[in-house]
Design an enzyme around this catalytic site. Structure first.
Site, PDB file in Angstrom:
ATOM      1  N   HIS A  19       0.592   1.871  -0.309  1.00  0.00           N
ATOM      2  CA  HIS A  19       1.838   1.851   0.062  1.00  0.00           C
ATOM      3  C   HIS A  19       2.714   2.925  -0.886  1.00  0.00           C
ATOM      4  O   HIS A  19       3.477   3.603  -0.541  1.00  0.00           O
ATOM      5  CB  HIS A  19       2.704   0.645  -0.184  1.00  0.00           C
ATOM      6  N   GLU A  20       2.431   2.927  -2.280  1.00  0.00           N
ATOM      7  CA  GLU A  20       3.019   3.794  -3.165  1.00  0.00           C
ATOM      8  C   GLU A  20       2.566   5.082  -3.150  1.00  0.00           C
ATOM      9  O   GLU A  20       3.424   6.234  -3.183  1.00  0.00           O
ATOM     10  CB  GLU A  20       3.099   3.253  -4.606  1.00  0.00           C
ATOM     11  N   HIS A  23       4.542   7.174  -0.116  1.00  0.00           N
ATOM     12  CA  HIS A  23       5.676   7.597  -0.903  1.00  0.00           C
ATOM     13  C   HIS A  23       5.519   8.952  -1.482  1.00  0.00           C
ATOM     14  O   HIS A  23       6.007  10.012  -1.247  1.00  0.00           O
ATOM     15  CB  HIS A  23       6.616   6.893  -1.735  1.00  0.00           C
TER      16      HIS A  23
END
Length: 240
Positions: A19-20, A23
């Site tokens: 998820h990170e 980004h």
């Protein structure tokens, strides 16, 4: 118990790390190399660890559930946010929308991917040892669940969650500024909704409502999409 801890930890770490990382990769592709220069565009989980959100809180939830019900049914946590300089994006407004959306998008993609992987796992019946196959299916089911929960939770329209940043990007300027002004209080709002409100208002649990009304129907749809029928009857690993 060790096998359950390993399945839970691996599923949660993969969901949070990717998820990170999403980004960071999205920000770099859209013109901002801040996270890249700081070494945060990485699939190495250690680069995204937050002592409280990645270790302390999930560890407490894990131990509590194992000691009380013997298995893990829910997990909550967060990673250290990837730094993004909105003004270095080629299109600051829509670039931030895309960067914010990249995290939940990869979680949904992972949930679908694990749903497809379950078919390969079940095809190994009689090839893999039963204990290993059971663990693999449990890990796959937990990965699907955690990725869907993480995506849905982050899409709540509260800055600094991804949904809040998406909302800021698509609203007209006056409304966007009003929503953006909540970011300084955002973490306290989220913690209050998750922990304080259910304690102060018995029977009102916003996180459980999110699970039942949003995350579980999404998970059900992914089970159907990946060929497992409904989540109630066809979930790999018996997570539901």
């Amino acid at each position: 118990m060790i096998a359950e801890i390993a399945a839970v930890a691996l599923a949660a770490i993969l969901a949070i790390t990717l998820h990170e990382a999403a980004h960071g990769y999205a920000a770099r592709a859209l013109g901002d190399d801040t996270a890249w220069l700081l070494g945060r565009v990485s699939l190495n989980p250690l680069r995204h660890v937050d002592p409280v959100g990645t270790i302390l809180l999930p560890g407490l939830l894990l131990v509590t559930q194992l000691l009380t019900i013997g298995r893990v049914e829910a997990m909550f946590g967060w990673a250290k946010p990837v730094p993004v300089d909105i003004w270095r994006l080629r299109d600051p407004r829509w670039g931030m929308v895309l960067v914010a959306a990249a995290g939940p998008a990869i979680n949904f993609a992972l949930a679908i991917g694990f749903g497809l992987l379950a078919h390969l796992a079940t095809a190994t019946v009689g090839v893999l040892p039963d204990d290993l196959l059971d663990w693999l299916l449990r890990f796959i089911a937990l990965s699907m669940l955690y990725n869907v929960i993480l995506a849905c939770f982050n899409l709540l329209p509260i800055p600094p969650l991804d949904g809040g940043r998406i909302l800021v990007g698509i609203l007209p300027a006056p409304a966007a500024r009003a929503v953006a002004s909540l970011e300084r209080f955002g973490l306290f709002i989220v913690i209050g909704l998750v922990f304080l409100v259910p304690y102060l208002v018995p029977g009102f649990d916003p996180l459980r409502m999110l699970m039942q009304s949003v995350a579980l129907p999404v998970l059900e749809a992914i089970f159907v999409l990946t060929g497992h029928g409904g989540a109630q009857g066809g979930s790999p690993g018996g997570v539901m």
